[in-house]
Design a protein around this motif. Structure first.
Motif, mmCIF file in Angstrom:
data_model
loop_
_atom_site.group_PDB
_atom_site.id
_atom_site.type_symbol
_atom_site.label_atom_id
_atom_site.label_comp_id
_atom_site.label_asym_id
_atom_site.label_seq_id
_atom_site.Cartn_x
_atom_site.Cartn_y
_atom_site.Cartn_z
ATOM 1 N N ARG A 169 -20.429 -23.622 -74.907
ATOM 2 C CA ARG A 169 -21.029 -22.263 -75.255
ATOM 3 C C ARG A 169 -21.991 -22.252 -74.028
ATOM 4 N N LEU B 119 -20.666 -21.082 -70.889
ATOM 5 C CA LEU B 119 -20.372 -19.901 -70.139
ATOM 6 C C LEU B 119 -20.632 -20.199 -68.707
ATOM 7 N N ILE C 153 -26.690 -10.829 -68.664
ATOM 8 C CA ILE C 153 -25.983 -11.927 -68.870
ATOM 9 C C ILE C 153 -25.790 -12.736 -67.454
ATOM 10 N N ARG D 23 -28.645 -14.957 -67.065
ATOM 11 C CA ARG D 23 -28.483 -16.294 -67.792
ATOM 12 C C ARG D 23 -27.325 -17.057 -67.498
ATOM 13 N N TYR D 24 -26.219 -16.471 -66.804
ATOM 14 C CA TYR D 24 -24.957 -17.154 -66.475
ATOM 15 C C TYR D 24 -24.420 -16.792 -65.435
ATOM 16 N N PRO E 186 -16.030 -16.701 -76.265
ATOM 17 C CA PRO E 186 -17.408 -16.805 -76.079
ATOM 18 C C PRO E 186 -17.934 -15.467 -74.998
ATOM 19 N N LEU E 187 -17.419 -15.361 -74.057
ATOM 20 C CA LEU E 187 -17.805 -14.285 -73.106
ATOM 21 C C LEU E 187 -18.048 -12.988 -73.523
ATOM 22 N N ARG F 268 -18.095 -12.471 -76.957
ATOM 23 C CA ARG F 268 -19.121 -12.581 -78.008
ATOM 24 C C ARG F 268 -20.518 -12.256 -77.484
ATOM 25 N N THR F 269 -20.767 -13.081 -76.417
ATOM 26 C CA THR F 269 -22.199 -13.051 -75.709
ATOM 27 C C THR F 269 -22.272 -11.732 -75.283
ATOM 28 N N GLU G 222 -23.468 -9.563 -78.206
ATOM 29 C CA GLU G 222 -24.744 -9.973 -78.622
ATOM 30 C C GLU G 222 -25.723 -9.412 -77.720
ATOM 31 N N VAL G 223 -25.599 -9.585 -76.482
ATOM 32 C CA VAL G 223 -26.654 -9.253 -75.381
ATOM 33 C C VAL G 223 -27.022 -7.573 -75.599
#
Length: 294
Positions: free
Chosen positions: A88, A90, A112, A115-116, A276-277, A279-280, A283-284
């Motif tokens: 999770r 990333l 994004i 955060r990552y 995950p990427l 989906r992220t 969501e963002v």
């Protein structure tokens, strides 16, 4: 004959990067090694998967068909790896984004990346039809588009609703008004995006439904070109309301008498929505639109 996994992986990397050099860099192998793996796959089956023109490569029709298959294969592999590793965080990865406007996409990518910081991105801008096609053909991982699709292979999330507005030079007679009925466009020169643009599709459909026939139509390829053409006096333009930038030389017009509402959607292939990427990103971007319209 058992198919070579390394050959498929090499082929997929080159098809994705559209370059042997870029693919070798992404896979952290030498370019001669990667070229040999692809050539070995081609020689084993007596086929040609790429047309090589200097340093550029282009998929052959057979290569295009194989790329659709390998995209599914390596997407499933990514999902399996994410599931088993429970990742999770990333920490690394590359996200390919297609959009019909850069405005909200750039804000999402910036958030994004904040955060990552280990992630990288590529962004392609096109009209709504091109954007959906890129996702369906695995040329993009995610998209932001005004075109809604009922295709079960596509996962879409509605982000917000917007509406089309018209705009004209301040000196244009129609600019004496802030709102005009759709009938006001009869006999007017228009500036619209190319076919495939949802802006053009919706506006032309509403004119047709109302029996309105404009005069001349100037077709251009980008929103920026629409604005420049309108400012130069080629006609009245159409744009999404949230994208209209106030300008002393241009006048915004609300159009009445027809429904000009259009949705904005985040989209990805259905089978890729849990990566995950991907989906992220969805969501963002949902969160960003939610902040604008609480």
């Amino acid at each position: 004959m058992a198919i070579s996994y390394s050959g498929l992986a090499a082929f997929h990397a080159v098809a994705q990067a559209e370059s042997f050099t870029g693919a070798a860099r992404a896979r952290n192998v030498s370019q001669p090694t990667l070229s040999a793996q692809v050539r070995g796959l081609e020689d084993a089956y007596g086929v040609r998967l790429f047309d090589r023109i200097g340093r550029q490569v282009k998929l052959t029709p057979l290569g295009q068909s194989l790329f659709v298959i390998t995209a599914r294969l390596f997407t499933a592999e990514d999902e399996a790896q994410s599931l088993l590793a429970g990742t999770r965080t990333l920490m690394r990865g590359h996200l390919r984004v297609a959009a019909d406007s850069a405005r909200h996409v750039m804000a999402a990518l910036a958030r994004i990346r904040e955060r990552y910081p280990g992630l990288t991105f590529s962004l392609t801008i096109g009209n709504s039809s091109q954007v959906v096609e890129q996702v369906m053909n695995y040329a993009a991982d995610v998209a932001i588009t005004a075109r809604q699709s009922s295709d079960p292979r596509l996962h879409t999330v509605k982000l917000r609703a917007d509406r089309l507005v018209a705009f004209a030079p301040a000196a244009h007679p129609i600019s004496r008004h802030d709102a005009v009925p759709i009938e006001a466009f009869a006999g007017q020169d228009l500036v619209l995006r190319e076919r495939g643009s949802i802006t053009r599709e919706v506006f032309e459909q509403r004119l047709s439904e109302a029996g309105i026939k404009p005069a001349n139509l100037l077709e251009v390829q980008t929103r920026e070109a629409v604005r420049e053409a309108v400012a130069a006096g080629f006609g009245i333009g159409v744009i999404f309301d949230n994208e209209f930038q106030p300008d002393d030389g241009l006048h915004r017009l609300v159009v009445t008498g027809a429904d000009f509402s259009v949705g904005e959607y985040a989209a990805c292939r259905e089978e890729r929505r849990r990566i995950p990427l991907v989906r992220t990103f969805i969501e963002v971007v949902q969160g960003l639109f939610g902040e604008e319209h609480p």
